[in-house]
Design an enzyme around this catalytic site. Structure first.
Site, PDB file in Angstrom:
ATOM      1  N   GLU A  11      37.606 -32.399 -41.014  1.00 35.07           N
ATOM      2  CA  GLU A  11      38.048 -31.048 -41.341  1.00 35.07           C
ATOM      3  C   GLU A  11      38.248 -30.946 -42.851  1.00 35.07           C
ATOM      4  O   GLU A  11      38.699 -31.893 -43.492  1.00 35.07           O
ATOM      5  CB  GLU A  11      39.377 -30.705 -40.647  1.00 35.07           C
ATOM      6  N   HIS A  15      44.996 -37.799 -40.547  1.00 35.74           N
ATOM      7  CA  HIS A  15      44.981 -36.651 -41.445  1.00 35.74           C
ATOM      8  C   HIS A  15      45.623 -36.981 -42.782  1.00 35.74           C
ATOM      9  O   HIS A  15      46.461 -37.881 -42.879  1.00 35.74           O
ATOM     10  CB  HIS A  15      45.749 -35.477 -40.827  1.00 35.74           C
TER      11      HIS A  15
END
Length: 322
Positions: A106, A37
């Site tokens: 995402e 991430h």
């Protein structure tokens, strides 16, 4: 059956993540999994270091434990050529212990480079092209690729491992399950749905089937539930929300109505091994054979001791009889 540990890269700094990976190996886990991430899910998690640096350090500090990305998006923030090179290098420095987990990403992490975040159908098409590029580069030699969304021009990865890393593709529904079967060598999921495994097998998938098991170890249930609510309540929002919100502040806003009671319904909270085994059984009964224990409790070292002394043996027995 193999049992892994999810390293919470959004909740701890990089040196602590590396230390926990070593501790997970000593506790007897078969592999560790790291998310990839740019941002944490919530600001109060407070961390999100560069996963590929941590993977290299973990490879040097460990001897046996496998390394898995859970998962990397190879289409927007990264170009697949960079992922192909990075994965090959980690496989080399870990002596073949690396599995490349890939997914469609995402918005939380991918929007940061200013290239937008397309609708899911396009993301799946981009992921398919990315896997094709990675596999092309892993053949060796100079390669080019002219896809609808992604291009490669006269590129070569010089340092290639033998064997090459396995590729696990994340899936949650029909289109992504078929993509995992057609493009990946393994499946990655987060929900105990037998339909995911059944669809994967029906579409020709024959590889390992990874799944994250939501747990929270603490000395009592209330302490565990409080910890999950503070840092992991985002996990209750569902994939359609998780994939679309752009920043941690949005996840904080989206979870204002999530309660500790809600958390108890999703995470196995507390010190009772029966509850943790019941959560794991949902996944083994659904056909998953690589369980990733996602401990959201406040005491990682306490959980390692709990796994070693209490949970590992019955969990492995559960796995072999599933």
């Amino acid at each position: 059956m193999r049992v892994g540990y999810k390293l919470a890269t959004e909740a701890f700094g990089p040196r602590e993540i590396i230390r926990q990976a070593v501790a997970a190996e000593e506790a007897g886990f078969d592999f560790v999994e790291l998310s990839d991430h740019f941002h944490p899910w919530l600001d109060n998690q407070g961390h999100s270091a560069f996963t590929w640096t941590m993977l290299g350090s973990i490879a040097e500090r460990t001897d046996r434990v496998g390394l898995v990305t859970g998962v990397t998006c190879p289409t927007i923030r990264y170009h697949p050529a960079v992922v192909a090179q990075a994965a090959a290098t980690v496989a080399l420095v870990s002596d073949g212990r690396f599995t490349l987990g890939l997914g469609s990403g995402e918005r939380l992490n991918e929007h940061v480079v200013g290239r937008g975040f397309p609708a899911v159908a396009r993301r799946h098409a981009m992921l398919r092209e990315a896997v094709e590029i990675i596999r092309l580069l892993w053949r060796g030699g100079y390669q080019s690729y002219d896809g609808r969304y992604l291009q490669l021009e006269d590129a070569r990865v010089f340092d290639l491992p033998d064997p090459l890393p396995e590729i696990a593709v994340a899936a949650s529904g029909g289109p992504s399950v078929r993509l995992a079967a057609e493009c990946g060598g393994a499946l990655f999921a987060t929900e105990p749905k037998s339909g995911i495994v059944d669809g994967y097998v029906a579409a020709g998938g024959r590889g390992a089937r990874y799944a994250e098991v939501p747990l929270a170890y603490a000395v009592d249930e209330a302490t565990a539930a409080k910890a999950v609510h503070a840092t992991n309540r985002w996990a209750l929002t569902g994939w359609k929300v998780m994939s679309e919100l752009p920043n941690p502040v949005n996840f904080a806003a989206a979870t204002t109505t999530v309660t500790e009671e809600d958390v108890r319904g999703r995470f196995a909270c507390g010190p009772d091994p029966a509850r943790h085994l019941a959560a794991a059984r949902e996944f083994t009964d659904s056909g998953f054979d690589h369980l990733v224990l996602m401990n959201a409790g406040p005491d990682p070292d306490g959980f390692f001791d709990f796994f070693r002394s209490t949970l590992a043996s019955p969990l492995r027995a559960l796995a072999t009889t599933a």
